[in-house]
Design an enzyme around this catalytic site. Structure first.
Site, PDB file in Angstrom:
ATOM      1  N   SER A 178      -7.977 -50.325   4.146  1.00  0.00           N
ATOM      2  CA  SER A 178      -7.051 -49.355   3.552  1.00  0.00           C
ATOM      3  C   SER A 178      -5.611 -49.499   4.029  1.00  0.00           C
ATOM      4  CB  SER A 178      -7.525 -47.925   3.809  1.00  0.00           C
ATOM      5  OG  SER A 178      -7.309 -47.556   5.145  1.00  0.00           O
TER       6      SER A 178
ATOM      7  N   LYS B   5      -3.721 -44.234   9.048  1.00  0.00           N
ATOM      8  CA  LYS B   5      -2.916 -44.151   7.820  1.00  0.00           C
ATOM      9  C   LYS B   5      -1.449 -44.063   8.205  1.00  0.00           C
ATOM     10  CE  LYS B   5      -6.671 -43.672   5.334  1.00  0.00           C
ATOM     11  NZ  LYS B   5      -7.268 -44.865   4.813  1.00  0.00           N
TER      12      LYS B   5
END
Length: 192
Positions: free
Chosen positions: A42, A80
């Site tokens: 991701s 993230k």
């Protein structure tokens, strides 16, 4: 001084040094920094699967920092990029990030796709579309992955509590040929 007593003193000296080292290591790992292994794709191209990073637990979190936090939906830690800080408005329009009315380039976003008809990698949205909030509330962050087509992030599970943040990624230490320091907004890669 007898040989036995000298050996005993030397042994005690080593034992104290080793115990002191263990205590210092524990304190550093618990309160200052910790090694983490990245799982998944991701954050490609910033991080690859199985990269090893060092997370600072004492850093101030700023926009565009890479943070590790406890997932709000499972018993895992995620990494993230911070996009929205408390008080920020966040919008994505035609693949352009707009925070507080200011457009930002995102050179870190993975724009490679196998689909020749894929016009953009991030759908149009506003913060309110995904969270019901016009601005990021106090005590929360809005985060996105760099690999937007595959990332499971704030678009799916909402805002992240600042209390869930383990820390900020400061350094990639493995693989060795991609050793990288993350210093403020700059990325300093060290080639071997």
């Amino acid at each position: 001084m007898k040989k036995e007593e000298k050996n005993k003193n030397e042994f005690m000296s080593w034992l104290v040094a080793i115990l002191f080292g263990i205590v210092i290591s524990f304190i550093c790992r618990e309160f200052l920094f910790s090694p983490i292994v990245v799982k998944g794709a991701s954050m490609v191209p910033t991080y690859e699967n199985k990269d090893v990073i060092i997370v600072s637990k004492i850093s101030e979190i700023n926009r565009f920092d890479h943070i590790v936090f406890k997932s709000p939906v499972e018993d895992e830690y995620y990494i993230k990029r911070v996009i929205g800080l408390p008080g920020d408005t966040v919008e994505m329009k035609e693949d352009i990030l707009i925070v507080n009315g200011v457009e930002y380039e995102e050179p870190y976003v993975n724009r490679e796709t196998d689909n020749p008809f894929q016009r953009r990698v991030t759908e149009n949205f506003t913060l309110e579309d995904y969270t019901g909030e016009k601005t990021v509330p106090e005590g929360y962050l809005f985060v996105l992955g760099d690999n937007r087509l595959t990332s499971f992030d704030s678009r799916h599970y909402g805002l992240i509590s600042i209390d869930a943040v383990l820390g900020e990624s400061k350094m990639r230490i493995y693989p060795f040929n991609h050793f990288t320091f993350y210093w403020g907004e700059e990325e300093v890669e060290v080639k071997s």
